[in-house]
Design an enzyme around this catalytic site. Structure first.
Site, PDB file in Angstrom:
ATOM      1  N   HIS A 362       0.625  -1.145   0.306  1.00  0.00           N
ATOM      2  CA  HIS A 362      -0.015   0.374   0.361  1.00  0.00           C
ATOM      3  C   HIS A 362       0.906   1.507   0.431  1.00  0.00           C
ATOM      4  CE1 HIS A 362      -2.613   2.737   1.824  1.00  0.00           C
ATOM      5  NE2 HIS A 362      -3.075   2.922   0.765  1.00  0.00           N
ATOM      6  N   HIS A 363       0.599   1.982  -1.158  1.00  0.00           N
ATOM      7  CA  HIS A 363       1.347   3.397  -1.395  1.00  0.00           C
ATOM      8  C   HIS A 363       0.279   4.170  -1.067  1.00  0.00           C
ATOM      9  CE1 HIS A 363       5.002   1.910  -3.016  1.00  0.00           C
ATOM     10  NE2 HIS A 363       4.968   1.121  -1.924  1.00  0.00           N
ATOM     11  N   GLU A 364      -0.419   4.959  -0.183  1.00  0.00           N
ATOM     12  CA  GLU A 364      -0.991   6.139   0.025  1.00  0.00           C
ATOM     13  C   GLU A 364      -0.027   7.541  -0.020  1.00  0.00           C
ATOM     14  OE1 GLU A 364      -4.496   7.249  -0.102  1.00  0.00           O
ATOM     15  OE2 GLU A 364      -3.081   8.378  -0.179  1.00  0.00           O
ATOM     16  N   GLU A 443      -7.899   6.323  -6.761  1.00  0.00           N
ATOM     17  CA  GLU A 443      -7.892   8.185  -6.952  1.00  0.00           C
ATOM     18  C   GLU A 443      -8.407   8.809  -7.625  1.00  0.00           C
ATOM     19  OE1 GLU A 443      -6.946   7.456  -3.709  1.00  0.00           O
ATOM     20  OE2 GLU A 443      -9.168   6.852  -1.827  1.00  0.00           O
ATOM     21  N   GLU A 461      -9.766   2.104  -8.547  1.00  0.00           N
ATOM     22  CA  GLU A 461     -11.437   2.771  -7.760  1.00  0.00           C
ATOM     23  C   GLU A 461     -11.497   3.427  -8.705  1.00  0.00           C
ATOM     24  OE1 GLU A 461     -11.049   5.463  -4.932  1.00  0.00           O
ATOM     25  OE2 GLU A 461     -11.974   4.460  -3.549  1.00  0.00           O
ATOM     26  N   GLU A 467     -15.986   3.387   0.691  1.00  0.00           N
ATOM     27  CA  GLU A 467     -16.062   3.607   2.028  1.00  0.00           C
ATOM     28  C   GLU A 467     -17.498   4.513   2.953  1.00  0.00           C
ATOM     29  OE1 GLU A 467     -13.171   3.792  -0.548  1.00  0.00           O
ATOM     30  OE2 GLU A 467     -12.498   6.091  -0.557  1.00  0.00           O
TER      31      GLU A 467
HETATM   32 CA    CA Z   1     -11.164   6.566  -2.684  1.00  0.00          CA
END
Ligand code: CA
Length: 672
Positions: A362-364, A443, A461, A467
């Site tokens: 995971h890379h936010e 995003e 997404e 969410e």
């Molecule tokens: Ca989102």
């Protein structure tokens, strides 16, 4: 084949369903589209305004025009359909702009029976070595005030909005896919294919029934910068008789380049679980503290759960520094290679490998792309070393994002969907590919079919997902949201909606929010929403408490031999059936908006020489999304290709069915 020609040039689709006519009107290029003789797109402009060069939208002459035919079948590495037919006729027009210095531009049209794609090209030439595009003139002039479905462009929350339903008169500037229905029942969806080194096309309603390409600009107002030669993305227009045919329309994939990855054995459609929903519920936190979600211990709990129930990946979010406080504020500087002290990345990876499970990385980025770019080489290499084969990326920012810091240290901004961001995503993809890692992009940019060329760009997404059911200010996604998605967002490509909640009310965590559907509808989303990577989003303890619906979630595949649409009414109801690519099983999903309804599914898609066991997960007699969402019957019936199966859908209800070939034992057991 080459000829000088000034009169209109018309090219027909292979079955003579659609035709495109290209004309120069006093040197200005136009196109129009007809379907069976009726206009669909009226005379619409083409061309460009360029910086420091004469405009390329007038004073043209046709230098050459060439036609070509294509009729072949190609195979997807994975997908909603294994074999896809590419049957089109192509018209390539080479235009010359006369002047003291000649300049040339090509326009290529590909005409299918169910849609049209066209793209511009600037060939190598003496007086045009690079372009800065100030305006793309492309217009789409429709024939009436059609009903349309869309989300607005240039908004704060990227693509995370409900679908609007209005007439064209009430459209301003919108993202694509932009879906329409004419008064005589023709369905149209405008989008783009192969968005590479260009900026995202939005559509601006300029006048009458005309929408015009409105490219997302750079910070200085230039829309696209590129060396010449270059080609633009394809502008695509699906044109069909039914709403369902929009879904099984593959022109955007056909217009992308064939697969360029030689060994695709590391790219695998599958399902995953993870430390994700519990943080949206505020059961645990992204940041360290007494309730930190991404701890070594909790990760091992999820790995054990995945191993026990047959899920291949475990996603872990909140594992790396940056999540403290208001992380989604502009430009938090995340660290992509150092875990938090309470999360032993090496040990968790070792534990996962030992259990036959892979972590999903995971890379936010918090849309701080400048920061991410300095670390992503190392970050992907780290994941590769740990045996990770899928990374979920995130770009939670507010539309205009930090992209570079200038010499005085001040931050500068680019739009989320401009060419700079398109190039960024290409760089991420190159690094992911080098490390044999597939991408699950949140995003980011809308899908334009690049998964055909680069099948490790698996899912996205880029829409309003599950969410919002946890913390959406309106208490959760509206019942019609998921009945809109198949005809709008999902036309672009796979969607990581993260379905599979079996606790629909989560009263221990989020009072005032809930899933606004029945349990059967939540199960049906695995079929309705296509994604090669689907999450089982709920908490392990909730699946353990609801073993019956969990059976369906465990069984449903994510890679399909075929997809068909049985019922389709945009925003009202939809029924989709898909055949598993690795077995003889079929799956059906059917969902409705807040209206209950009775549909009838003809099972003619089944093999007519066999009997099947239909394992049906359907709304119970008292099911109602508001008052009784859990009322669900699970029954088994013997069915054949001649069966007409009634689908009774409760308010915001649904039905999920697995069909498998019946054995002798099944026939005795079920027929008694
Ligand atoms: Ca989102």
């Amino acid at each position: 084949m080459t000829r000088i020609k000034a009169e209109p040039i018309t090219i027909h689709s292979p079955g003579n369903v659609l035709s495109v006519t290209f004309t120069l009107d006093e040197g200005v290029p136009y196109y129009q589209i007809h379907r069976l003789g009726q206009p669909i797109i009226r005379n619409s402009r083409l061309g460009f305004t360029l910086k420091e060069h004469p405009d390329l939208n007038s004073n043209f002459k046709i230098l050459t025009s060439k036609t070509r035919k294509q009729n072949k079948i190609w195979e997807q590495v994975w997908g909603e359909k294994q074999f896809i037919k590419d049957h089109h006729n192509e018209l390539r027009v080479e235009l010359l702009k006369m002047g003291s210095q000649d300049r040339s531009m090509t326009i290529v049209f590909r005409v299918f029976d169910d849609g049209v794609g066209f793209r511009y090209g600037f060939p190598a030439q003496k007086y045009l070595k690079q372009v800065e595009i100030l305006d793309e003139k492309t217009e789409f002039t429709l024939t009436g005030n059609h009903k349309s479905w869309w989300i607005g462009a240039y908004q704060k929350n990227r693509f995370e909005y409900y679908t609007e339903e209005t007439s064209i008169n009430d459209v301003e500037t919108v993202h694509t896919p932009f879906t329409l229905r004419t008064d005589n029942g023709i369905y149209i969806s405008i989008h783009e294919a192969a968005l590479v080194n260009y900026s995202t096309m939005t559509l601006e309603h300029t006048h009458g029934y005309t929408l015009k390409s409105n490219l997302v600009p750079w910070h200085d107002g230039v829309l696209v910068r590129s060396p010449v030669p270059m080609v633009t993305p394809w502008r695509t227009i699906r044109i069909t008789d039914t709403a369902g045919d929009l879904i099984t329309n593959y022109i955007d994939l056909n217009l992308n380049e064939p697969n360029k990855i030689e060994d695709t054995s590391w790219i695998k459609p599958t399902k995953y679980v993870g430390i994700w929903w519990e943080m949206h519920l505020a059961k645990s936190t992204m940041e360290p503290g007494p309730n930190h979600g991404a701890t070594t211990e909790n990760a091992k709990r999820y790995i054990d759960f995945a191993a026990e129930h047959g899920f291949e990946h475990v996603l872990i979010e909140g594992w790396n520094p940056g999540w403290e406080g208001d992380w989604s504020a502009k430009g938090v500087v995340f660290d992509f290679t150092t875990p938090y002290p309470d999360f032993d990345l090496e040990e968790v990876s070792r534990y996962a490998r030992q259990k036959g499970i892979r972590l999903m990385g995971h890379h936010e980025t918090s849309a701080n792309v400048e920061n991410y770019e300095t670390q992503m080489e190392e970050a992907f290499a780290l994941y590769h070393r740990l045996g990770i084969s899928v990374v979920k990326t995130g770009y939670v920012g507010h539309g205009k994002e930090i992209f570079w810091t200038d010499i005085n240290g001040s931050k500068n901004y680019e739009w989320h969907h401009g060419q700079h961001m398109v190039q960024h995503h290409q760089r991420v993809h190159e690094i992911a590919l080098k490390n044999e890692i597939s991408l699950n992009i949140h995003e980011g940019l809308k899908d334009t079919g690049l998964r055909r060329t680069w099948p490790n760009i698996m899912t996205r997404e880029v829409a309003k997902g599950q969410e919002y059911n946890a913390w959406g200010k309106d208490g959760g996604n509206r019942p019609e949201h998921t009945v809109m998605l198949p005809f709008t967002r999902s036309l672009a490509g796979p969607f990581d909606y993260t379905p599979g909640l079996v606790d629909l009310l989560y009263k221990d965590y989020r009072l005032g929010n809930r899933v606004k559907s029945t349990l059967s509808k939540e199960l049906a989303l695995y079929i309705i929403i296509y994604s090669p990577l689907h999450m089982a989003a709920d908490l392990p303890e909730n699946y353990e408490a609801h073993p019956d619906p969990f059976q369906f979630i465990k069984a449903v595949p994510t890679d399909w031999y075929d997809t068909r649409v049985l019922h389709a009414d945009i925003g009202n109801y939809v029924t989709i059936v898909r055949k598993d690519r690795n077995s003889d099983n079929w799956y059906l999903g059917s969902i409705t908006n807040e209206e209950g309804r009775l549909l009838h599914a003809s099972l003619g898609f089944l093999d007519s020489t066999r009997d099947y066991v239909a394992r049906i997960y359907r709304d119970g007699p008292d099911a109602d999304w508001e008052s009784n969402p859990y009322d669900m019957d699970i029954i088994e019936e013997i069915v054949t290709s001649k069966t007409i199966l009634p689908l009774r859908l409760a308010t915001s209800g649904g039905q999920a069915i697995q069909f498998r070939p019946a054995t002798e034992k099944d026939l005795n057991r079920i027929n008694g």
